[in-house]
Write a protein that holds these residues in place. Structure first.
Motif, mmCIF file in Angstrom:
data_model
loop_
_atom_site.group_PDB
_atom_site.id
_atom_site.type_symbol
_atom_site.label_atom_id
_atom_site.label_comp_id
_atom_site.label_asym_id
_atom_site.label_seq_id
_atom_site.Cartn_x
_atom_site.Cartn_y
_atom_site.Cartn_z
ATOM 1 N N HIS A 22 -4.104 -5.097 -10.113
ATOM 2 C CA HIS A 22 -3.082 -5.579 -11.483
ATOM 3 C C HIS A 22 -1.905 -5.134 -10.739
ATOM 4 O O HIS A 22 -0.788 -5.755 -10.871
ATOM 5 C CB HIS A 22 -2.928 -5.154 -13.257
ATOM 6 C CG HIS A 22 -4.398 -5.215 -13.801
ATOM 7 N ND1 HIS A 22 -4.821 -5.679 -14.441
ATOM 8 C CD2 HIS A 22 -6.117 -5.299 -13.381
ATOM 9 C CE1 HIS A 22 -5.361 -6.328 -14.975
ATOM 10 N NE2 HIS A 22 -6.669 -5.361 -13.917
ATOM 11 N N MET A 23 -1.650 -4.109 -9.916
ATOM 12 C CA MET A 23 0.163 -4.256 -9.491
ATOM 13 C C MET A 23 -0.396 -2.922 -8.542
ATOM 14 O O MET A 23 -1.405 -2.847 -7.968
ATOM 15 C CB MET A 23 0.724 -3.200 -10.815
ATOM 16 C CG MET A 23 2.338 -3.253 -9.305
ATOM 17 S SD MET A 23 2.696 -2.795 -11.177
ATOM 18 C CE MET A 23 2.547 -0.896 -11.744
ATOM 19 N N VAL A 24 0.503 -3.195 -7.087
ATOM 20 C CA VAL A 24 0.627 -2.456 -5.818
ATOM 21 C C VAL A 24 1.817 -2.214 -5.889
ATOM 22 O O VAL A 24 3.235 -3.376 -5.954
ATOM 23 C CB VAL A 24 0.162 -3.405 -5.112
ATOM 24 C CG1 VAL A 24 0.250 -2.777 -3.709
ATOM 25 C CG2 VAL A 24 -0.928 -4.368 -4.624
ATOM 26 N N VAL A 25 1.970 -0.916 -5.875
ATOM 27 C CA VAL A 25 3.385 -0.217 -4.891
ATOM 28 C C VAL A 25 3.709 0.239 -4.221
ATOM 29 O O VAL A 25 2.535 0.623 -3.839
ATOM 30 C CB VAL A 25 3.777 0.806 -6.607
ATOM 31 C CG1 VAL A 25 5.157 1.468 -6.535
ATOM 32 C CG2 VAL A 25 3.666 0.291 -7.973
ATOM 33 N N MET A 26 5.047 -0.101 -3.493
ATOM 34 C CA MET A 26 5.356 0.230 -2.014
ATOM 35 C C MET A 26 6.666 0.656 -1.500
ATOM 36 O O MET A 26 7.628 -0.058 -2.365
ATOM 37 C CB MET A 26 4.796 -0.925 -1.067
ATOM 38 C CG MET A 26 5.816 -2.568 -1.490
ATOM 39 S SD MET A 26 4.182 -3.497 -0.653
ATOM 40 C CE MET A 26 3.793 -4.250 -2.585
ATOM 41 N N PRO A 27 6.499 1.394 -0.849
ATOM 42 C CA PRO A 27 8.034 1.952 -0.165
ATOM 43 C C PRO A 27 9.217 0.086 0.553
ATOM 44 O O PRO A 27 8.845 0.544 1.909
ATOM 45 C CB PRO A 27 7.975 2.637 0.455
ATOM 46 C CG PRO A 27 6.508 3.079 1.360
ATOM 47 C CD PRO A 27 6.125 1.938 0.281
ATOM 48 N N GLY A 28 9.444 -0.573 0.037
ATOM 49 C CA GLY A 28 10.739 -1.851 0.898
ATOM 50 C C GLY A 28 11.602 -0.909 1.386
ATOM 51 O O GLY A 28 12.188 0.507 1.130
ATOM 52 N N GLU A 30 14.410 -1.889 1.486
ATOM 53 C CA GLU A 30 15.905 -1.585 0.544
ATOM 54 C C GLU A 30 15.629 -0.492 -1.352
ATOM 55 O O GLU A 30 15.717 -0.783 -2.210
ATOM 56 C CB GLU A 30 15.700 -3.390 -0.287
ATOM 57 C CG GLU A 30 16.765 -3.792 1.070
ATOM 58 C CD GLU A 30 17.905 -3.457 1.477
ATOM 59 O OE1 GLU A 30 18.574 -2.658 1.099
ATOM 60 O OE2 GLU A 30 17.717 -3.464 3.075
ATOM 61 N N GLY A 31 13.982 -0.398 -1.251
ATOM 62 C CA GLY A 31 13.578 0.932 -1.948
ATOM 63 C C GLY A 31 12.460 0.168 -2.688
ATOM 64 O O GLY A 31 12.365 -0.260 -2.499
ATOM 65 N N GLU A 32 11.450 1.156 -3.247
ATOM 66 C CA GLU A 32 10.419 1.040 -4.140
ATOM 67 C C GLU A 32 10.334 -0.252 -4.935
ATOM 68 O O GLU A 32 10.990 -0.608 -5.469
ATOM 69 C CB GLU A 32 9.957 2.675 -5.047
ATOM 70 C CG GLU A 32 8.317 2.052 -5.196
ATOM 71 C CD GLU A 32 7.950 3.881 -5.582
ATOM 72 O OE1 GLU A 32 7.245 4.429 -5.329
ATOM 73 O OE2 GLU A 32 8.644 3.420 -6.981
ATOM 74 N N PHE A 33 9.298 -0.934 -5.196
ATOM 75 C CA PHE A 33 8.425 -2.219 -5.308
ATOM 76 C C PHE A 33 7.651 -2.788 -5.557
ATOM 77 O O PHE A 33 6.529 -2.069 -4.987
ATOM 78 C CB PHE A 33 9.775 -3.235 -5.491
ATOM 79 C CG PHE A 33 8.831 -3.864 -4.000
ATOM 80 C CD1 PHE A 33 7.747 -4.966 -3.452
ATOM 81 C CD2 PHE A 33 9.131 -3.362 -2.373
ATOM 82 C CE1 PHE A 33 8.219 -5.636 -2.536
ATOM 83 C CE2 PHE A 33 8.661 -3.950 -1.417
ATOM 84 C CZ PHE A 33 8.216 -4.849 -1.142
ATOM 85 N N GLY A 34 7.303 -3.301 -6.844
ATOM 86 C CA GLY A 34 6.121 -3.260 -7.306
ATOM 87 C C GLY A 34 5.423 -4.948 -6.930
ATOM 88 O O GLY A 34 6.356 -5.521 -7.056
ATOM 89 N N VAL A 35 4.108 -5.207 -6.989
ATOM 90 C CA VAL A 35 3.917 -6.596 -7.329
ATOM 91 C C VAL A 35 3.619 -7.138 -8.087
ATOM 92 O O VAL A 35 1.781 -6.529 -8.043
ATOM 93 C CB VAL A 35 3.576 -6.813 -5.730
ATOM 94 C CG1 VAL A 35 2.708 -8.034 -5.818
ATOM 95 C CG2 VAL A 35 4.946 -7.296 -4.670
ATOM 96 N N LEU A 36 2.688 -7.509 -9.260
ATOM 97 C CA LEU A 36 2.097 -8.786 -10.216
ATOM 98 C C LEU A 36 1.384 -9.545 -9.430
ATOM 99 O O LEU A 36 1.887 -10.308 -8.427
ATOM 100 C CB LEU A 36 2.652 -8.916 -11.025
ATOM 101 C CG LEU A 36 3.385 -7.276 -11.916
ATOM 102 C CD1 LEU A 36 3.856 -7.699 -13.092
ATOM 103 C CD2 LEU A 36 2.273 -6.074 -12.304
ATOM 104 N N PRO A 37 0.114 -9.298 -10.337
ATOM 105 C CA PRO A 37 -0.336 -11.334 -9.982
ATOM 106 C C PRO A 37 0.610 -12.259 -10.609
ATOM 107 O O PRO A 37 1.604 -12.194 -10.764
ATOM 108 C CB PRO A 37 -1.716 -10.816 -11.030
ATOM 109 C CG PRO A 37 -1.722 -10.141 -10.647
ATOM 110 C CD PRO A 37 -0.558 -9.003 -11.326
ATOM 111 N N GLY A 38 0.559 -13.139 -9.341
ATOM 112 C CA GLY A 38 1.827 -14.022 -9.530
ATOM 113 C C GLY A 38 3.258 -14.637 -8.623
ATOM 114 O O GLY A 38 3.765 -14.937 -8.720
ATOM 115 N N HIS A 39 2.972 -12.945 -7.796
ATOM 116 C CA HIS A 39 4.334 -12.410 -7.861
ATOM 117 C C HIS A 39 5.017 -13.977 -6.644
ATOM 118 O O HIS A 39 3.967 -14.593 -5.864
ATOM 119 C CB HIS A 39 4.291 -12.025 -7.056
ATOM 120 C CG HIS A 39 5.749 -11.250 -6.608
ATOM 121 N ND1 HIS A 39 6.168 -11.658 -5.468
ATOM 122 C CD2 HIS A 39 6.285 -9.672 -7.070
ATOM 123 C CE1 HIS A 39 7.753 -11.128 -5.641
ATOM 124 N NE2 HIS A 39 7.216 -10.122 -6.812
#
Length: 84
Positions: A22-28, A30-39
């Motif tokens: 449903h979601m992946v959160v990772m350390p970019g 430029e800061g932490e960000f999350g990806v949801l389906p349809g990104h």
């Protein structure tokens, strides 16, 4: 039916695959960000930190410590290439 992601983490030592994400959160970089389906599709560099793979109802399917890498995101998948 929900649209879900597939996620893959690949290092020189091992690889891990997940379905029904449903979601992946990772350390970019430029800061932490999350990806949801349809990104929107993107490629980004990643800093050292924690990657969290979330399933249904925010259940954590996996948590991984990575050391630098890159991520490729599409509407249906997340592929992380990490040094460690």
């Amino acid at each position: 039916m929900d649209i879900l992601l597939t996620a893959e983490i690949i290092t020189p030592e091992a690889s891990f695959s997940f379905q029904d994400v449903h979601m992946v959160v990772m350390p970019g970089s430029e800061g932490e960000f999350g990806v949801l389906p349809g990104h929107i599709a993107l490629v980004s560099s990643l800093d050292s930190g924690i990657v969290s793979i979330h399933g249904n109802h925010s259940k954590i399917l996996g948590r991984f410590s990575i050391s630098l890498g890159f991520v490729e995101v599409t509407a249906k998948s997340v592929i992380i290439l990490a040094e460690h």
